[in-house]
Scaffold this active site. Sequence first.
Site, PDB file in Angstrom:
ATOM      1  N   ILE A  14       5.572  53.030 -19.572  1.00  0.00           N
ATOM      2  CA  ILE A  14       6.130  51.675 -19.536  1.00  0.00           C
ATOM      3  C   ILE A  14       6.344  51.240 -20.972  1.00  0.00           C
ATOM      4  O   ILE A  14       5.502  51.534 -21.835  1.00  0.00           O
ATOM      5  CB  ILE A  14       5.125  50.708 -18.855  1.00  0.00           C
ATOM      6  CG1 ILE A  14       4.989  51.043 -17.362  1.00  0.00           C
ATOM      7  CG2 ILE A  14       5.521  49.258 -19.041  1.00  0.00           C
ATOM      8  CD1 ILE A  14       3.890  50.261 -16.668  1.00  0.00           C
ATOM      9  N   SER A 194       8.130  50.058 -28.125  1.00  0.00           N
ATOM     10  CA  SER A 194       8.201  51.264 -28.973  1.00  0.00           C
ATOM     11  C   SER A 194       6.825  51.773 -29.388  1.00  0.00           C
ATOM     12  O   SER A 194       6.691  52.385 -30.442  1.00  0.00           O
ATOM     13  CB  SER A 194       9.037  51.001 -30.233  1.00  0.00           C
ATOM     14  OG  SER A 194      10.253  50.389 -29.889  1.00  0.00           O
ATOM     15  N   ARG A 195       5.816  51.456 -28.595  1.00  0.00           N
ATOM     16  CA  ARG A 195       4.429  51.880 -28.897  1.00  0.00           C
ATOM     17  C   ARG A 195       3.876  51.268 -30.190  1.00  0.00           C
ATOM     18  O   ARG A 195       2.881  51.736 -30.730  1.00  0.00           O
ATOM     19  CB  ARG A 195       4.325  53.417 -28.970  1.00  0.00           C
ATOM     20  CG  ARG A 195       4.648  54.099 -27.625  1.00  0.00           C
ATOM     21  CD  ARG A 195       3.567  53.734 -26.602  1.00  0.00           C
ATOM     22  NE  ARG A 195       3.720  54.387 -25.314  1.00  0.00           N
ATOM     23  CZ  ARG A 195       4.299  53.826 -24.239  1.00  0.00           C
ATOM     24  NH1 ARG A 195       4.824  52.610 -24.301  1.00  0.00           N
ATOM     25  NH2 ARG A 195       4.354  54.474 -23.106  1.00  0.00           N
ATOM     26  N   LEU A 196       4.542  50.211 -30.683  1.00  0.00           N
ATOM     27  CA  LEU A 196       4.022  49.529 -31.879  1.00  0.00           C
ATOM     28  C   LEU A 196       3.131  48.368 -31.441  1.00  0.00           C
ATOM     29  O   LEU A 196       3.412  47.194 -31.667  1.00  0.00           O
ATOM     30  CB  LEU A 196       5.180  49.048 -32.761  1.00  0.00           C
ATOM     31  CG  LEU A 196       6.022  50.157 -33.379  1.00  0.00           C
ATOM     32  CD1 LEU A 196       7.114  49.582 -34.274  1.00  0.00           C
ATOM     33  CD2 LEU A 196       5.139  51.119 -34.193  1.00  0.00           C
TER      34      LEU A 196
END
Length: 217
Positions: A14, A194-196
Amino acid sequence: MNQTKNQSIADLRIDYSQASLSEADSAADPITQFGKWFDEAIRAEVPEANAMSLATVGSNGRPSSRIVLIKQFDEHGFTWFTNFESRKGHELSEHPYAALLFHWVGLERQVRIEGRVERVSESESDAYFHSRPLRSRLGAIASAQSQTIASRDLLETEYAKAEQKFGDNPPRPDHWGGYRLLPDTVEFWQGRRSRLHDRILYTLDAAGNWQRQRLQP
Ligand SMILES: Cc1cc2nc3c(=O)[nH]c(=O)nc-3n(C[C@H](O)[C@H](O)[C@H](O)COP(=O)(O)O)c2cc1C
């Protein structure tokens, strides 16, 4: 077959986008911040928002974890109730440190809490025990939590014996009560695009003040 299944599991992901957490909008202390997020989890009707993973380590150095329900939190710590003679109880006697983990899926949030653990006072355990429904109180008496038992029937027999012996006013067994974790680190994780992700870590310094730092995702 397995390959296909594993492939599809690997594809589950997700992109988190609901919210953010910055140094500026996090509270100066983690208990206030936890209270804010806990209220939001309750308001958002996150299923079992009060359920947390409790990880302990015994004398053999192997970690173990299980879900328990948080019953109280404040500046003194985070409290749950259980059987002192259970696996977790023994491990906490051997090594009085633990890690708690909340994952509030619908809010894309995780909270990690670590610190030393102590038993709550007898009077706090009494007060909570007597606030529980009768069946839960009898169940706590009937079950030698974490020990093996030959059958379900035997467990039901133990419950019936407790019911017969104590009626509707069972006393709190000595082996049942509360633990409190006194946090020294608390990390709040908010999923981002963006996994940040945002990670704000609170650490208690030697003077007893909470310090805040951002961790990389
Ligand atoms: C949603 C949920 C809530 C639970 N709450 C508690 C709890 O508050 N106290 C407790 O002793 N066990 C609770 N349990 C059971 C524990 O996960 C565990 O099975 C039990 O405490 C024995 O763990 P141990 O053998 O590691 O000591 C809960 C389990 C679930 C799934």
